[in-house]
Design a protein around this motif. Structure first.
Motif, PDB file in Angstrom:
ATOM      1  N   ALA A   1       0.846  -1.203   0.000  1.00  0.00           N
ATOM      2  CA  ALA A   1       0.000   0.000   0.000  1.00  0.00           C
ATOM      3  C   ALA A   1       0.880   1.250   0.000  1.00  0.00           C
ATOM      4  O   ALA A   1       1.970   1.237   0.574  1.00  0.00           O
ATOM      5  N   ILE A   2       0.391   2.274  -0.648  1.00  0.00           N
ATOM      6  CA  ILE A   2       1.171   3.517  -0.757  1.00  0.00           C
ATOM      7  C   ILE A   2       0.275   4.710  -0.432  1.00  0.00           C
ATOM      8  O   ILE A   2      -0.864   4.776  -0.903  1.00  0.00           O
ATOM      9  N   ILE A   3       0.790   5.636   0.369  1.00  0.00           N
ATOM     10  CA  ILE A   3       0.079   6.897   0.600  1.00  0.00           C
ATOM     11  C   ILE A   3       0.812   7.982  -0.186  1.00  0.00           C
ATOM     12  O   ILE A   3       2.010   8.191   0.008  1.00  0.00           O
ATOM     13  N   VAL A   4       0.095   8.610  -1.098  1.00  0.00           N
ATOM     14  CA  VAL A   4       0.693   9.630  -1.971  1.00  0.00           C
ATOM     15  C   VAL A   4       0.305  11.008  -1.433  1.00  0.00           C
ATOM     16  O   VAL A   4      -0.876  11.344  -1.389  1.00  0.00           O
ATOM     17  N   THR A   5       1.299  11.796  -1.034  1.00  0.00           N
ATOM     18  CA  THR A   5       0.986  13.097  -0.407  1.00  0.00           C
ATOM     19  C   THR A   5       1.599  14.272  -1.167  1.00  0.00           C
ATOM     20  O   THR A   5       1.760  15.351  -0.604  1.00  0.00           O
ATOM     21  N   VAL A   6       1.954  14.054  -2.432  1.00  0.00           N
ATOM     22  CA  VAL A   6       2.564  15.165  -3.189  1.00  0.00           C
ATOM     23  C   VAL A   6       1.507  16.246  -3.439  1.00  0.00           C
ATOM     24  O   VAL A   6       0.311  15.960  -3.457  1.00  0.00           O
ATOM     25  N   PRO A   7       1.941  17.492  -3.644  1.00  0.00           N
ATOM     26  CA  PRO A   7       0.973  18.568  -3.912  1.00  0.00           C
ATOM     27  C   PRO A   7       0.201  18.323  -5.210  1.00  0.00           C
ATOM     28  O   PRO A   7       0.681  17.599  -6.096  1.00  0.00           O
ATOM     29  N   LEU A   8      -0.951  18.957  -5.308  1.00  0.00           N
ATOM     30  CA  LEU A   8      -1.793  18.816  -6.500  1.00  0.00           C
ATOM     31  C   LEU A   8      -1.004  19.130  -7.777  1.00  0.00           C
ATOM     32  O   LEU A   8      -1.130  18.436  -8.784  1.00  0.00           O
ATOM     33  N   GLY A   9      -0.177  20.169  -7.727  1.00  0.00           N
ATOM     34  CA  GLY A   9       0.584  20.564  -8.916  1.00  0.00           C
ATOM     35  C   GLY A   9       1.491  19.445  -9.394  1.00  0.00           C
ATOM     36  O   GLY A   9       1.688  19.256 -10.600  1.00  0.00           O
ATOM     37  N   VAL A  10       2.036  18.681  -8.451  1.00  0.00           N
ATOM     38  CA  VAL A  10       2.931  17.573  -8.814  1.00  0.00           C
ATOM     39  C   VAL A  10       2.098  16.400  -9.339  1.00  0.00           C
ATOM     40  O   VAL A  10       2.483  15.732 -10.298  1.00  0.00           O
ATOM     41  N   LEU A  11       0.933  16.183  -8.726  1.00  0.00           N
ATOM     42  CA  LEU A  11       0.044  15.114  -9.190  1.00  0.00           C
ATOM     43  C   LEU A  11      -0.389  15.378 -10.637  1.00  0.00           C
ATOM     44  O   LEU A  11      -0.608  14.456 -11.412  1.00  0.00           O
ATOM     45  N   ARG A  12      -0.500  16.659 -10.987  1.00  0.00           N
ATOM     46  CA  ARG A  12      -0.938  17.042 -12.337  1.00  0.00           C
ATOM     47  C   ARG A  12       0.228  17.206 -13.309  1.00  0.00           C
ATOM     48  O   ARG A  12       0.014  17.490 -14.487  1.00  0.00           O
ATOM     49  N   ALA A  13       1.452  17.054 -12.812  1.00  0.00           N
ATOM     50  CA  ALA A  13       2.627  17.341 -13.651  1.00  0.00           C
ATOM     51  C   ALA A  13       2.694  16.386 -14.840  1.00  0.00           C
ATOM     52  O   ALA A  13       2.412  15.194 -14.703  1.00  0.00           O
ATOM     53  N   PRO A  14       3.066  16.906 -16.020  1.00  0.00           N
ATOM     54  CA  PRO A  14       3.154  16.049 -17.201  1.00  0.00           C
ATOM     55  C   PRO A  14       4.173  14.928 -16.999  1.00  0.00           C
ATOM     56  O   PRO A  14       5.234  15.157 -16.398  1.00  0.00           O
ATOM     57  N   ALA A  15       3.836  13.735 -17.491  1.00  0.00           N
ATOM     58  CA  ALA A  15       4.733  12.585 -17.347  1.00  0.00           C
ATOM     59  C   ALA A  15       6.125  12.947 -17.844  1.00  0.00           C
ATOM     60  O   ALA A  15       6.275  13.622 -18.863  1.00  0.00           O
ATOM     61  N   GLY A  16       7.115  12.543 -17.106  1.00  0.00           N
ATOM     62  CA  GLY A  16       8.499  12.768 -17.531  1.00  0.00           C
ATOM     63  C   GLY A  16       9.090  14.059 -17.002  1.00  0.00           C
ATOM     64  O   GLY A  16      10.303  14.249 -17.023  1.00  0.00           O
ATOM     65  N   SER A  17       8.242  14.983 -16.498  1.00  0.00           N
ATOM     66  CA  SER A  17       8.806  16.235 -15.978  1.00  0.00           C
ATOM     67  C   SER A  17       9.304  16.008 -14.548  1.00  0.00           C
ATOM     68  O   SER A  17       8.925  15.026 -13.893  1.00  0.00           O
ATOM     69  N   THR A  18      10.140  16.920 -14.066  1.00  0.00           N
ATOM     70  CA  THR A  18      10.754  16.763 -12.744  1.00  0.00           C
ATOM     71  C   THR A  18       9.691  16.549 -11.670  1.00  0.00           C
ATOM     72  O   THR A  18       8.735  17.320 -11.583  1.00  0.00           O
ATOM     73  N   GLY A  19       9.865  15.507 -10.873  1.00  0.00           N
ATOM     74  CA  GLY A  19       8.962  15.256  -9.747  1.00  0.00           C
ATOM     75  C   GLY A  19       7.693  14.507 -10.114  1.00  0.00           C
ATOM     76  O   GLY A  19       6.983  14.034  -9.227  1.00  0.00           O
ATOM     77  N   ALA A  20       7.386  14.422 -11.409  1.00  0.00           N
ATOM     78  CA  ALA A  20       6.117  13.795 -11.824  1.00  0.00           C
ATOM     79  C   ALA A  20       6.102  12.317 -11.434  1.00  0.00           C
ATOM     80  O   ALA A  20       7.143  11.660 -11.401  1.00  0.00           O
ATOM     81  N   ILE A  21       4.904  11.814 -11.134  1.00  0.00           N
ATOM     82  CA  ILE A  21       4.749  10.410 -10.751  1.00  0.00           C
ATOM     83  C   ILE A  21       4.016   9.680 -11.871  1.00  0.00           C
ATOM     84  O   ILE A  21       3.009  10.180 -12.383  1.00  0.00           O
ATOM     85  N   ARG A  22       4.531   8.519 -12.252  1.00  0.00           N
ATOM     86  CA  ARG A  22       3.855   7.713 -13.278  1.00  0.00           C
ATOM     87  C   ARG A  22       3.201   6.521 -12.586  1.00  0.00           C
ATOM     88  O   ARG A  22       3.881   5.764 -11.886  1.00  0.00           O
ATOM     89  N   PHE A  23       1.884   6.407 -12.724  1.00  0.00           N
ATOM     90  CA  PHE A  23       1.167   5.279 -12.126  1.00  0.00           C
ATOM     91  C   PHE A  23       0.962   4.216 -13.205  1.00  0.00           C
ATOM     92  O   PHE A  23       0.525   4.525 -14.317  1.00  0.00           O
ATOM     93  N   ALA A  24       1.277   2.972 -12.878  1.00  0.00           N
ATOM     94  CA  ALA A  24       1.058   1.881 -13.830  1.00  0.00           C
ATOM     95  C   ALA A  24       0.353   0.741 -13.094  1.00  0.00           C
ATOM     96  O   ALA A  24       0.940   0.200 -12.152  1.00  0.00           O
ATOM     97  N   PRO A  25      -0.894   0.387 -13.441  1.00  0.00           N
ATOM     98  CA  PRO A  25      -1.663   0.992 -14.532  1.00  0.00           C
ATOM     99  C   PRO A  25      -2.129   2.403 -14.169  1.00  0.00           C
ATOM    100  O   PRO A  25      -2.099   2.786 -12.998  1.00  0.00           O
ATOM    101  N   ARG A  26      -2.551   3.152 -15.191  1.00  0.00           N
ATOM    102  CA  ARG A  26      -2.991   4.528 -14.958  1.00  0.00           C
ATOM    103  C   ARG A  26      -4.235   4.567 -14.074  1.00  0.00           C
ATOM    104  O   ARG A  26      -5.036   3.628 -14.087  1.00  0.00           O
ATOM    105  N   VAL A  27      -4.368   5.621 -13.305  1.00  0.00           N
ATOM    106  CA  VAL A  27      -5.543   5.767 -12.431  1.00  0.00           C
ATOM    107  C   VAL A  27      -6.388   6.918 -13.002  1.00  0.00           C
ATOM    108  O   VAL A  27      -6.219   8.078 -12.634  1.00  0.00           O
ATOM    109  N   HIS A  28      -7.271   6.536 -13.920  1.00  0.00           N
ATOM    110  CA  HIS A  28      -7.982   7.549 -14.707  1.00  0.00           C
ATOM    111  C   HIS A  28      -8.857   8.466 -13.848  1.00  0.00           C
ATOM    112  O   HIS A  28      -8.919   9.667 -14.091  1.00  0.00           O
TER     113      HIS A  28
END
Ligand SMILES: Cc1cc2nc3c(=O)[nH]c(=O)nc-3n(C[C@H](O)[C@H](O)[C@H](O)COP(=O)(O)OP(=O)(O)OC[C@H]3O[C@@H](n4cnc5c(N)ncnc54)[C@H](O)[C@@H]3O)c2cc1C
Length: 213
Positions: A1-28
């Motif tokens: 289990a994982i608790i994700v507490t990054v700011p909204l801006g980071v959650l919205r960050a485009p894949a591949g940009s600094t700090g961005a998180i990639r979820f696999a599979p995607r969480v639409h």
């Protein structure tokens, strides 16, 4: 289990940009909900003057001011370091004004801040420049691990925080001010409450899992 507490801006960050998180599979659902909120821009300037010019000489009427709003100012909100007596003033701007401050060079920003103070206190620009000893500019937009100030809920997006607060497959848990469902987004106490909620949800999910033999 994982608790994700990054700011909204980071959650919205485009894949591949600094700090961005990639979820696999995607969480639409999470992507959609995060996309429905806005990570509001914020800018803060701290200016240190040789003396508290706003409460000296014939400006004594401003002594002890707590918070000042200057409608139409490039830096529209100011406060002193009270209760500590000092020559430090903090200037604050949010929304489009913060975006503008982020986009201009520091010397233009300083000039606009001093213009705002001249209008607010009636102190000549030349005096302010002469008294200014040091400054610090805080640009939350430029920090890839913040990407803005705090969440703003646009019209029609009231349900987004509820989606973000919901566990995903009893495995992913989201916390942070932007996941507060009781109207306390954008606050420290709101963020703390979401952390407690996510921790409780996570423990419940772990306890409900069948034990491995
Ligand atoms: C200028 C300003 C003034 C404010 N004034 C007030 C106020 O007066 N009162 C009030 O109650 N609230 C205020 N707030 C809001 C308050 O600070 C926030 O609501 C609160 O800090 C949010 O907490 P959080 O845990 O959600 O996010 P954060 O405190 O931003 O914590 C998120 C953490 O995630 C880290 N992170 C980011 N990306 C990654 C990554 N990829 N991997 C690992 N870690 C990562 C960040 O570095 C950060 O430490 C203010 C905010 C700002 C910007």
């Amino acid at each position: 289990a994982i608790i994700v507490t990054v700011p909204l801006g980071v959650l919205r960050a485009p894949a591949g940009s600094t700090g961005a998180i990639r979820f696999a599979p995607r969480v639409h659902d999470v992507e959609r909900a995060a996309g429905a909120l806005v990570h509001g821009p914020l800018f803060k300037l701290l200016l240190r003057f040789r003396e508290a010019f706003w409460s000296s000489g014939n400006r004594r009427r401003h002594r002890g001011f707590g918070f000042a709003h200057l409608p139409g100012g490039a830096v529209p909100t100011w406060w002193p370091s009270a209760p500590v007596d000092s020559g430090v003033l903090t200037g604050w701007a949010g929304g489009p004004l913060a975006e503008e401050l982020s986009a201009i060079p520091p010397e233009v920003r300083r000039a606009r801040a001093l213009d705002s103070l001249q209008r607010l206190f009636g102190t000549p620009r030349s005096t302010l420049e002469e008294l200014l000893e040091d400054e610090a500019h805080h640009d939350w937009q430029a920090d890839p691990y913040a990407r803005g100030g705090y969440a703003v809920t646009p019209v029609g997006s009231l349900g987004a925080a509820r989606v973000l607060a919901r566990p995903v497959a009893e495995t992913l848990f989201f916390a942070g001010e932007h996941t507060h469902t009781g109207g306390q987004a954008g606050t420290v106490h709101g963020a703390l409450e979401t952390g407690e909620r996510a921790a409780r949800d996570c423990l419940d999910a772990l306890r409900a899992r069948p034990r491995a033999r």
